[in-house]
Design an enzyme around this catalytic site. Structure first.
Site, short mmCIF file in Angstrom:
data_model
loop_
_atom_site.label_atom_id
_atom_site.label_comp_id
_atom_site.label_asym_id
_atom_site.label_seq_id
_atom_site.Cartn_x
_atom_site.Cartn_y
_atom_site.Cartn_z
N LYS A 138 29.92 24.93 37.08
CA LYS A 138 28.85 25.93 37.21
C LYS A 138 27.66 25.23 37.84
O LYS A 138 27.46 24.03 37.67
CB LYS A 138 28.44 26.47 35.84
CG LYS A 138 27.71 27.78 35.89
CD LYS A 138 28.71 28.92 35.96
CE LYS A 138 28.05 30.27 36.15
NZ LYS A 138 29.03 31.35 35.95
N ASP B 291 26.65 34.37 40.61
CA ASP B 291 26.39 34.67 39.19
C ASP B 291 25.03 35.37 39.22
O ASP B 291 24.64 35.93 40.26
CB ASP B 291 26.39 33.38 38.34
CG ASP B 291 26.44 33.67 36.83
OD1 ASP B 291 27.52 33.93 36.31
OD2 ASP B 291 25.37 33.64 36.17
P1 NDP Z 1 23.07 40.09 38.57
O1 NDP Z 1 22.03 39.14 39.00
O2 NDP Z 1 23.75 40.92 39.59
O3 NDP Z 1 22.51 41.07 37.46
C1 NDP Z 1 21.98 40.57 36.27
C2 NDP Z 1 21.44 41.72 35.46
O4 NDP Z 1 21.12 41.25 34.17
C3 NDP Z 1 20.16 42.30 36.03
O5 NDP Z 1 20.10 43.65 35.69
C4 NDP Z 1 19.10 41.48 35.31
O6 NDP Z 1 17.84 42.13 35.23
C5 NDP Z 1 19.69 41.35 33.94
N1 NDP Z 1 19.20 40.10 33.33
C6 NDP Z 1 19.32 38.85 33.81
N2 NDP Z 1 18.73 37.96 33.02
C7 NDP Z 1 18.21 38.68 32.02
C8 NDP Z 1 17.46 38.34 30.87
N3 NDP Z 1 17.14 37.06 30.61
N4 NDP Z 1 17.10 39.35 30.04
C9 NDP Z 1 17.43 40.64 30.31
N5 NDP Z 1 18.13 41.01 31.37
C10 NDP Z 1 18.51 40.06 32.21
O7 NDP Z 1 24.15 39.20 37.77
P2 NDP Z 1 25.65 39.54 37.40
O8 NDP Z 1 25.84 40.99 37.18
O9 NDP Z 1 26.53 38.84 38.36
O10 NDP Z 1 25.82 38.76 36.01
C11 NDP Z 1 25.59 39.40 34.75
C12 NDP Z 1 26.32 38.60 33.67
O11 NDP Z 1 27.72 38.56 33.96
C13 NDP Z 1 25.89 37.13 33.54
O12 NDP Z 1 25.99 36.75 32.18
C14 NDP Z 1 26.96 36.39 34.34
O13 NDP Z 1 27.09 35.05 33.92
C15 NDP Z 1 28.18 37.21 33.98
N6 NDP Z 1 29.32 37.11 34.89
C16 NDP Z 1 29.19 37.38 36.22
C17 NDP Z 1 30.28 37.31 37.04
C18 NDP Z 1 30.22 37.68 38.48
O14 NDP Z 1 31.26 37.69 39.12
N7 NDP Z 1 29.06 37.98 39.03
C19 NDP Z 1 31.60 36.89 36.53
C20 NDP Z 1 31.64 36.71 35.11
C21 NDP Z 1 30.52 36.81 34.34
P3 NDP Z 1 16.65 41.67 36.20
O15 NDP Z 1 16.95 42.33 37.50
O16 NDP Z 1 15.42 42.17 35.55
O17 NDP Z 1 16.71 40.18 36.26
O1 2IT Z 2 30.99 33.46 35.19
C1 2IT Z 2 31.81 33.62 36.09
O2 2IT Z 2 33.03 33.64 35.87
C2 2IT Z 2 31.33 33.82 37.46
N1 2IT Z 2 30.13 33.88 37.67
C3 2IT Z 2 32.30 33.93 38.62
C4 2IT Z 2 32.77 32.58 39.05
C5 2IT Z 2 33.61 32.54 40.30
O3 2IT Z 2 33.90 31.42 40.72
O4 2IT Z 2 33.99 33.57 40.84
#
Ligand code: NDP
Ligand code: 2IT
Length: 452
Positions: free
Chosen positions: A126, A166
């Protein structure tokens, strides 16, 4: 915990006393491994747990860049290469002001076992930065990404370490990062996943985490004779994972009534229809606006600003199922109590480690089905693995094919975690099931490869 697992945990506490998130991730994991450790003397002999909790390599670096007013800005960059036991390091990059070494290490640790569960040959890593993309122009984001990659490029490669997105890193950022890697190395390779479809990206990668979360949750529900159709769901966040979770929940006949961002949440009793979701996607991905604007656009919608000292209002609404898709520790003790009181029957973790240890215990103690992040959000990295396969073969697969592969992977994960739960812990304890099933493969690979 038994002596051995306790000793490993205390070592982590002593070595990194300020890394709360990393400690939490290790603790939950060790709680599960504790149930099998007596049956695995080779794990103790080869110091597998001690090695798993120590990253293979931690890279930290300065990222200088110039903002639009010509001033120099400095951020810190990270890449934690946690484990290459079963494949090249693989995992996302997070750009968020809260990023620190503890958060990077917890995410890298979780990634190792998640990637193992996918069945694809990917190690765990990561990275990211405390850079805040919010309010920055495209040009600033580009200059930051170029500076970040100028250093990172010497540590990664398509057979070494393959980053992806992420929080705060989506298609725009991956494009800039890829461009800079290609320019410096003079190489067009699959060094990043989540690329645009025009330059080596995979169909369904943007959708994969959210779709996978719903596929796995649906499999768990069907195993219990329950279903998504006609049910009310809570979703937090409004970014990549939240958006495609809503899309797939809608497709399967469920109604989603909430979304949120770090400023607040919206409650739309009528449901976030595909048309309204289209608005959210443009609002968040193109205009980079706030979820508050949803309540201004549609009638009958309540906006509740976030007060970090109070329970999260998303989890205080009557519903059948809940899908945290924002960030770590967004469901604390009081939130878990609210979910139980509101009759929620399943929590599907889209975010990484969204529940605190206490919250997890309350949910499971009250019979709420918990689909743990390592399994539930593995669809994203799984399709990243498929993107790597397509890049190596210089091929591009159809949407239908990738979606089918994703469904197969999520169904396999469901089977593996259910079996591991029944064999080593108790039925329906998917937290233990995911930790143990993910652990076994990595552990065997480490033993086979000697002390490295
Ligand atoms: P994005 O940046 O697309 O969206 C994040 C969302 O979460 C936004 O709405 C953001 O609000 C909110 N957020 C972030 N930090 C905080 C906080 N500290 N408190 C409250 N709200 C918060 O990210 P993703 O959708 O990609 O990721 C969301 C989650 O999913 C994370 O935990 C990530 O690790 C996990 N994840 C993502 C994957 C991926 O493929 N993208 C894969 C597996 C897991 P704001 O706009 O106000 O910051
Ligand atoms: O938390 C996660 O699994 C991710 N943000 C996606 C990682 C990836 O390599 O696609």
């Amino acid at each position: 915990m038994r002596d051995e697992t306790q000793r490993v945990y205390e070592h982590v506490l002593k070595t990194d006393p300020d890394q709360k998130e990393f400690q939490q991730a290790v603790y939950t994991f060790l709680q599960s491994i504790d149930k099998i450790i007596d049956e695995l003397p080779e794990v103790s002999y080869h110091k597998i747990l001690e090695r798993m909790t120590e990253p293979e390599r931690m890279i930290m670096f300065r990222v200088p860049w110039i903002d639009d007013s010509g001033r120099v800005q400095i951020n810190r960059g990270y890449r934690i290469e946690m484990s290459s036991a079963i494949g090249p390091y693989k995992g996302g990059l997070r750009f968020h002001p809260s990023v620190n070494l503890s958060i990077m290490k917890f995410l890298a640790f979780e990634q190792v076992f998640k990637n193992s569960l996918t069945g694809l040959p990917m190690g765990g890593g990561k990275g990211g930065s405390d850079f805040n993309p919010k309010g920055k122009s495209d040009a600033e984001v580009m200059r930051f990404c170029q500076s970040f990659m100028t250093e990172l490029c010497r540590h990664i490669g398509p057979d070494t370490d393959v980053p992806a997105g992420d929080i705060g890193v989506g298609g725009r950022e991956i494009g800039y990062l890829f461009g800079q890697y290609k320019r410096i190395r003079n190489e067009f390779t699959g060094v990043l996943t989540g690329k645009g479809m025009d330059f080596g990206g995979s169909n369904i990668r943007p959708e994969a985490t959210g779709y996978g979360l719903v596929y796995l949750s649906d499999a768990i529900l069907r195993g219990k004779g329950m279903e998504l159709n006609g049910k009310t769901c809570l979703v937090s966040g409004s970014g990549n994972v939240a958006q495609y979770t809503v899309e797939k929940l809608n497709a399967l006949g469920a109604k989603v009534v909430t979304l949120s961002d770090s400023s607040g949440m919206i409650y739309d009793e009528a449901g976030i229809t595909p048309e309204k979701l289209g608005y959210v996607m443009t609002l968040k991905n193109v205009k980079r606006g706030r979820i508050k604007e949803y309540a201004e656009k549609y009638n009958g919608v309540t906006y509740i600003p976030r007060n970090p000292d109070e329970p999260n209002p998303v989890w205080n609404i009557k519903a059948d199922y809940a899908f945290p898709c924002a960030t770590q520790n967004e469901i604390l003790k009081a939130d878990a109590e609210n979910l139980v009181r509101n009759g929620v029957k399943l929590v599907g973790e889209g975010a990484n480690m969204p529940c605190s240890v206490e919250a997890e215990n309350i949910l499971m103690g009250n019979g709420v089905l918990l689909a743990p992040a390592k399994a539930a959000n593995a669809g994203g990295v799984a399709v990243s693995g498929l993107e790597m396969a397509q890049n190596s073969a210089r091929m591009s697969w159809s949407r239908e094919r990738v979606d089918q592969e994703l469904q197969n992977i999520m169904n396999n994960i469901y089977r593996n975690i259910s079996e591991a739960a029944e064999t080593y812990s108790e039925k329906d304890n998917y937290v233990d099931g995911a930790n143990i099933a993910g652990f076994m493969k990595v552990s065997r690979a480490m033993i086979a490869q000697g002390y490295v």
